[in-house]
Design a protein around this motif. Sequence first.
Motif, PDB file in Angstrom:
ATOM      1  N   SER A 279      28.481  41.117  20.889  1.00  0.00           N
ATOM      2  CA  SER A 279      28.785  42.154  22.096  1.00  0.00           C
ATOM      3  C   SER A 279      28.151  43.251  21.985  1.00  0.00           C
ATOM      4  O   SER A 279      27.598  44.190  22.542  1.00  0.00           O
ATOM      5  CB  SER A 279      29.581  42.742  21.246  1.00  0.00           C
ATOM      6  N   LEU A 284      33.214  49.117  24.377  1.00  0.00           N
ATOM      7  CA  LEU A 284      33.597  48.848  25.810  1.00  0.00           C
ATOM      8  C   LEU A 284      34.662  49.905  25.927  1.00  0.00           C
ATOM      9  O   LEU A 284      34.735  50.435  27.048  1.00  0.00           O
ATOM     10  CB  LEU A 284      34.955  47.893  25.288  1.00  0.00           C
ATOM     11  N   ASP A 304      30.235  41.916  31.882  1.00  0.00           N
ATOM     12  CA  ASP A 304      29.741  41.712  29.987  1.00  0.00           C
ATOM     13  C   ASP A 304      28.980  40.087  30.535  1.00  0.00           C
ATOM     14  O   ASP A 304      28.636  39.831  28.911  1.00  0.00           O
ATOM     15  CB  ASP A 304      31.184  41.337  29.036  1.00  0.00           C
ATOM     16  N   ILE A 309      34.032  43.726  32.924  1.00  0.00           N
ATOM     17  CA  ILE A 309      34.497  45.275  31.830  1.00  0.00           C
ATOM     18  C   ILE A 309      35.846  45.095  32.574  1.00  0.00           C
ATOM     19  O   ILE A 309      36.173  45.363  31.300  1.00  0.00           O
ATOM     20  CB  ILE A 309      33.006  46.025  32.111  1.00  0.00           C
ATOM     21  N   THR A 321      30.579  45.669  23.919  1.00  0.00           N
ATOM     22  CA  THR A 321      29.698  44.485  24.668  1.00  0.00           C
ATOM     23  C   THR A 321      29.274  44.588  25.350  1.00  0.00           C
ATOM     24  O   THR A 321      28.288  45.932  25.153  1.00  0.00           O
ATOM     25  CB  THR A 321      31.048  45.055  25.749  1.00  0.00           C
ATOM     26  N   LEU A 323      26.727  44.511  28.612  1.00  0.00           N
ATOM     27  CA  LEU A 323      26.801  45.317  30.130  1.00  0.00           C
ATOM     28  C   LEU A 323      26.174  45.324  30.675  1.00  0.00           C
ATOM     29  O   LEU A 323      24.325  45.113  30.411  1.00  0.00           O
ATOM     30  CB  LEU A 323      27.423  47.071  29.273  1.00  0.00           C
TER      31      LEU A 323
END
Length: 342
Positions: A279, A284, A304, A309, A321, A323
Amino acid sequence: MNSQNNYPAQITTIERHILDEQRHHPEATGVLTQLLYDIALAGKVIASKTTRAGLAEILGRTDEINIQGEEVQKLDHLADLTIYRLNDHTGRLAALASEEHEGILAIPEQYPTGKYVMLYDPLDGSANIDYNIPVGTIFSIFHRITESGPGTMEDMLQPGRNLVASGYISYGSSTMLVYTTGEGVHGFTLDPTVGEFLLSHPHIKIPDNPRYFSANTGYVTYWSEGVRRYTDYVQGVDGSIMGLSLRYVGSLVADFHRNLLSGGVFYYAVDSRDSNKDSGKLRLLYEAAPLAFIAEQAGGYASDGTQSIMDIIPVSLHQRTPLFIGNRPLVEKAEELISKFG
Ligand code: AHG
């Protein structure tokens, strides 16, 4: 009045702009307007401290460790407390959640609860405070799902698709508040002489021609093959695009804001050394999703690496997450290469 008198054709404060926006929603009760105004006030208070961080006694670190296991900078603590205290009694929120606290921040029982919940990162990029690098506040606002009473985790764990409003305040060379309520993205610059956020960037759209990519390329060895190929792509190594310039401050709000106005892509990918291998570092609910709402409203996109997202259903308050966020074609290229090469 006209500009010949050296008066601006129109001074639009954040309150006037939000009220104008509200007119598009006859059903609006004004609560969201007031909530955004409360956030702007918190931004002014925090800005008054960040601009003097190097001078005031608050520079530097507390002896506290936060939920993230990070040493809490005194400004982090002050920003967190400022946002909570300006919102805990208004009756506009059912609960809050902060990067600095493990659980939900309840509304004190002597105050009424409201129809929204707010999640926030009080001072993102705080590791940079001592080096006078811009830092920022990021916030997400949802309608509560439960009917009444104290806000619950169900009210907090909502996908970005459900966002009512989101935004950030950037404490940099000037203090800017950028927000969306789903009616476009609008930027306000704090005029410290009058203590008001004035509309400076109406209807922000990410330029079609990107200029920058923002990533910590010091980690390239620890990225997946797809992300390493993507890093070559954005630099034009394969000749398929004009290479983008690297700009990376290490402060998400600063890096995102620059790319929002100039065009580009920011990414923070999974690092194979991480304990949370699936992650990455960013959160998030109060980092990726609020900025994803802004990006989409400005014509961009956030992923992600495999999905939007905005579609991720959170299972925990502080879940992380990967990004990729910015110009849609650039983010979709990342998804393509990650899909092909992992
Ligand atoms: P922190 O709030 O702990 O300073 O972390 C900031 C985040 C985000 O703002 C930035 O994009 C990223 O961490 C930078 O991380 P690296 O230093 O690992 O590149």
